[in-house]
Design a protein around this motif. Structure first.
Motif, PDB file in Angstrom:
ATOM      1  N   SER A 142       0.896  -1.322  -0.112  1.00  0.00           N
ATOM      2  CA  SER A 142       0.116   0.020  -0.016  1.00  0.00           C
ATOM      3  C   SER A 142       0.916   1.245  -0.141  1.00  0.00           C
ATOM      4  CB  SER A 142      -1.107   0.002   1.130  1.00  0.00           C
ATOM      5  OG  SER A 142      -0.349  -0.035   2.182  1.00  0.00           O
ATOM      6  N   GLY A 143       2.012   1.276   0.433  1.00  0.00           N
ATOM      7  CA  GLY A 143       3.073   2.558   0.568  1.00  0.00           C
ATOM      8  C   GLY A 143       4.199   2.063  -0.491  1.00  0.00           C
ATOM      9  N   LEU A 144       4.546   1.046  -0.720  1.00  0.00           N
ATOM     10  CA  LEU A 144       5.427   0.901  -2.000  1.00  0.00           C
ATOM     11  C   LEU A 144       5.140   1.425  -3.102  1.00  0.00           C
ATOM     12  CD1 LEU A 144       8.213  -0.446  -2.250  1.00  0.00           C
ATOM     13  CD2 LEU A 144       7.393  -2.787  -2.514  1.00  0.00           C
ATOM     14  N   ARG A 145       4.096   1.059  -3.299  1.00  0.00           N
ATOM     15  CA  ARG A 145       3.653   1.299  -4.733  1.00  0.00           C
ATOM     16  C   ARG A 145       3.989   2.563  -5.246  1.00  0.00           C
ATOM     17  NH1 ARG A 145      -2.867   0.072  -4.089  1.00  0.00           N
ATOM     18  NH2 ARG A 145      -2.967   0.531  -1.901  1.00  0.00           N
ATOM     19  N   PHE A 146       3.545   3.739  -4.273  1.00  0.00           N
ATOM     20  CA  PHE A 146       4.181   5.023  -4.438  1.00  0.00           C
ATOM     21  C   PHE A 146       5.423   5.355  -4.820  1.00  0.00           C
ATOM     22  CE2 PHE A 146       0.306   4.925  -1.597  1.00  0.00           C
ATOM     23  CZ  PHE A 146      -0.627   5.262  -2.857  1.00  0.00           C
ATOM     24  N   VAL A 147       6.121   4.645  -4.559  1.00  0.00           N
ATOM     25  CA  VAL A 147       7.693   4.617  -4.606  1.00  0.00           C
ATOM     26  C   VAL A 147       7.817   4.116  -5.982  1.00  0.00           C
ATOM     27  CG1 VAL A 147      10.166   4.065  -3.696  1.00  0.00           C
ATOM     28  CG2 VAL A 147       8.435   4.513  -2.133  1.00  0.00           C
ATOM     29  N   ARG A 148       7.520   3.014  -6.181  1.00  0.00           N
ATOM     30  CA  ARG A 148       7.514   2.447  -7.596  1.00  0.00           C
ATOM     31  C   ARG A 148       7.074   3.445  -8.527  1.00  0.00           C
ATOM     32  NH1 ARG A 148       5.923  -4.067  -6.719  1.00  0.00           N
ATOM     33  NH2 ARG A 148       7.961  -4.692  -5.537  1.00  0.00           N
ATOM     34  N   ARG A 149       5.886   3.987  -8.312  1.00  0.00           N
ATOM     35  CA  ARG A 149       5.325   4.897  -9.400  1.00  0.00           C
ATOM     36  C   ARG A 149       6.137   6.122  -9.449  1.00  0.00           C
ATOM     37  NH1 ARG A 149       0.219   6.385 -11.233  1.00  0.00           N
ATOM     38  NH2 ARG A 149      -0.161   4.213 -11.278  1.00  0.00           N
ATOM     39  N   ALA A 150       6.816   6.737  -8.524  1.00  0.00           N
ATOM     40  CA  ALA A 150       7.706   7.829  -8.774  1.00  0.00           C
ATOM     41  C   ALA A 150       8.961   7.295  -9.357  1.00  0.00           C
ATOM     42  CB  ALA A 150       8.264   8.432  -7.232  1.00  0.00           C
ATOM     43  N   ALA A 151       9.584   6.289  -9.007  1.00  0.00           N
ATOM     44  CA  ALA A 151      10.723   5.966  -9.737  1.00  0.00           C
ATOM     45  C   ALA A 151      10.587   5.604 -11.141  1.00  0.00           C
ATOM     46  CB  ALA A 151      11.345   4.606  -9.151  1.00  0.00           C
ATOM     47  N   LYS A 152       9.302   5.121 -11.539  1.00  0.00           N
ATOM     48  CA  LYS A 152       8.970   4.751 -12.992  1.00  0.00           C
ATOM     49  C   LYS A 152       8.896   6.005 -13.622  1.00  0.00           C
ATOM     50  CE  LYS A 152       5.428   2.357 -15.777  1.00  0.00           C
ATOM     51  NZ  LYS A 152       4.206   1.738 -15.808  1.00  0.00           N
ATOM     52  N   ASN A 153       8.295   7.188 -13.049  1.00  0.00           N
ATOM     53  CA  ASN A 153       8.326   8.348 -13.696  1.00  0.00           C
ATOM     54  C   ASN A 153       9.597   9.239 -13.737  1.00  0.00           C
ATOM     55  OD1 ASN A 153       5.643   7.762 -13.944  1.00  0.00           O
ATOM     56  ND2 ASN A 153       4.948   9.031 -12.052  1.00  0.00           N
ATOM     57  N   GLY A 154      10.625   8.729 -13.179  1.00  0.00           N
ATOM     58  CA  GLY A 154      11.885   9.297 -13.127  1.00  0.00           C
ATOM     59  C   GLY A 154      11.880  10.417 -12.083  1.00  0.00           C
ATOM     60  N   GLN A 155      11.237  10.510 -11.147  1.00  0.00           N
ATOM     61  CA  GLN A 155      11.067  11.493 -10.107  1.00  0.00           C
ATOM     62  C   GLN A 155      12.255  10.908  -9.155  1.00  0.00           C
ATOM     63  OE1 GLN A 155       6.634  10.803  -9.662  1.00  0.00           O
ATOM     64  NE2 GLN A 155       6.692  12.926  -9.040  1.00  0.00           N
ATOM     65  N   PRO A 156      12.782  11.866  -8.350  1.00  0.00           N
ATOM     66  CA  PRO A 156      13.739  11.867  -7.515  1.00  0.00           C
ATOM     67  C   PRO A 156      13.070  10.917  -6.261  1.00  0.00           C
ATOM     68  CG  PRO A 156      14.490  13.531  -8.284  1.00  0.00           C
ATOM     69  CD  PRO A 156      13.106  13.349  -9.038  1.00  0.00           C
ATOM     70  N   VAL A 157      13.612   9.965  -5.441  1.00  0.00           N
ATOM     71  CA  VAL A 157      12.842   9.576  -4.077  1.00  0.00           C
ATOM     72  C   VAL A 157      14.016   9.601  -3.264  1.00  0.00           C
ATOM     73  CG1 VAL A 157      12.094   7.478  -3.116  1.00  0.00           C
ATOM     74  CG2 VAL A 157      11.426   7.776  -5.728  1.00  0.00           C
ATOM     75  N   VAL A 158      13.493  10.287  -2.059  1.00  0.00           N
ATOM     76  CA  VAL A 158      14.461  10.117  -0.873  1.00  0.00           C
ATOM     77  C   VAL A 158      13.875   9.434   0.214  1.00  0.00           C
ATOM     78  CG1 VAL A 158      15.334  11.720   0.964  1.00  0.00           C
ATOM     79  CG2 VAL A 158      15.373  12.629  -1.546  1.00  0.00           C
ATOM     80  N   ILE A 159      14.402   8.494   0.773  1.00  0.00           N
ATOM     81  CA  ILE A 159      14.146   7.548   1.921  1.00  0.00           C
ATOM     82  C   ILE A 159      14.592   8.097   3.240  1.00  0.00           C
ATOM     83  CG2 ILE A 159      13.458   5.355   2.801  1.00  0.00           C
ATOM     84  CD1 ILE A 159      13.385   4.453   0.070  1.00  0.00           C
ATOM     85  N   VAL A 160      14.102   8.326   4.215  1.00  0.00           N
ATOM     86  CA  VAL A 160      14.801   8.737   5.404  1.00  0.00           C
ATOM     87  C   VAL A 160      13.769   7.389   6.498  1.00  0.00           C
ATOM     88  CG1 VAL A 160      14.710  10.256   7.312  1.00  0.00           C
ATOM     89  CG2 VAL A 160      14.810  11.116   5.019  1.00  0.00           C
TER      90      VAL A 160
END
Length: 279
Positions: free
Chosen positions: A231-249
């Motif tokens: 339920s949360g991971l899918r948004f990280v996958r979508r951002a990465a697929k779109n080429g958006q930078p992802v910062v994880i803290v």
């Protein structure tokens, strides 16, 4: 390959643009609400939707524990991490918050655009007629049905804050066999917290709004979640697929680490506070 970094690296990546925040239980630990999956968390076995719906004993046990735990979550307050995200939204840097938490602390901190992905602890729904009531109203009914129950649990000078409380306003209590749960006062149906349980799907409309919020920003910041569930991971996958930078803290590994542009292995609140000063 995971790009490990620090708050300076995260600020360099996010500076000059906007980001959407995805938060989990780790952002609320500084408010006194323990999480399920941090390195120091004890093992837990959260109740599933199937157990709640299918077994009256499970429901009684859940409502007994929740009746104690609700008082604790109801009295918690936003911490610096929540306040930082609200301030960054005011500054036009944060587009909004998608939270896996049900504690409403983002709203309490002043965030205006919040998607409560897994629901809210302050609302209860009838599974038969669909009516909703406030958790505060249900507390009054449960008190009337169970006089002295809270005192029987919190004996010996124990306070509500001393009872182990989980992120869904649950609490660990062994003595629940004498608890009387409440049925829907309108139709007699089964009452359930308006929270998405394990084994239950997040409403599709809510997921679509969350995807849109992710895509409306230049980047995605993940704070305080191990991303164990899809339920949360899918948004990280979508951002990465779109080429958006992802910062994880997050303290410890997450399932999203392989997709992170920068991973900061640290606590959410203090890192967000430092990040805000650099943006």
């Amino acid at each position: 390959m995971i790009q490990h970094g620090d708050v300076v690296d995260a600020a360099r990546l996010l500076r000059g643009g906007t980001f959407t925040a995805l938060t989990g239980a780790g952002i609320s630990t500084d408010s006194g609400i323990p999480d399920y999956r941090s390195p120091d968390s004890p093992p837990r076995n959260p109740m599933t939707y199937q157990q709640f719906v299918g077994d009256p004993d499970f429901r009684r046990h859940y409502w007994a524990r929740n009746h104690v735990g609700w008082r604790h979550v109801h009295r918690t307050h936003p911490n610096e991490g929540h306040r930082v995200l609200a301030d960054l939204e005011d500054r036009g840097i944060v587009r909004g918050v998608i939270t896996q938490n049900v504690d409403l602390l983002h709203e309490d901190a002043g965030s205006r655009t919040v998607i409560d992905l897994h629901g809210r602890y302050d609302s209860v729904v009838c599974l038969s007629c669909g009516r909703t009531i406030s958790r505060a109203h249900l507390a009054e009914r449960l008190d009337a049905l169970n006089p002295g129950f809270i005192e029987s649990v919190l004996d010996g000078g124990t306070t509500v804050a001393d009872v182990e409380v989980a992120p869904d306003a649950d609490a660990v209590i062994a003595r629940t066999s004498h608890f009387n749960p409440a049925d829907c006062e309108f139709c007699g149906g089964v009452l359930k917290p308006e929270i998405v349980y394990f084994g239950e799907n997040v409403p599709r409309e809510r997921v679509e709004r969350a995807f849109a919020l992710v895509e409306s920003a230049d980047a995605l910041l993940v704070a305080g979640t191990s991303l164990t569930v899809m339920s949360g991971l899918r948004f990280v996958r979508r951002a990465a697929k779109n080429g958006q930078p992802v910062v994880i803290v997050n303290r410890g590994e997450t399932r999203g680490d392989p997709l992170a542009t920068v991973k900061v292995d640290a606590g959410a609140s203090e890192t967000l506070a430092a990040l805000a000063e650099l943006l």
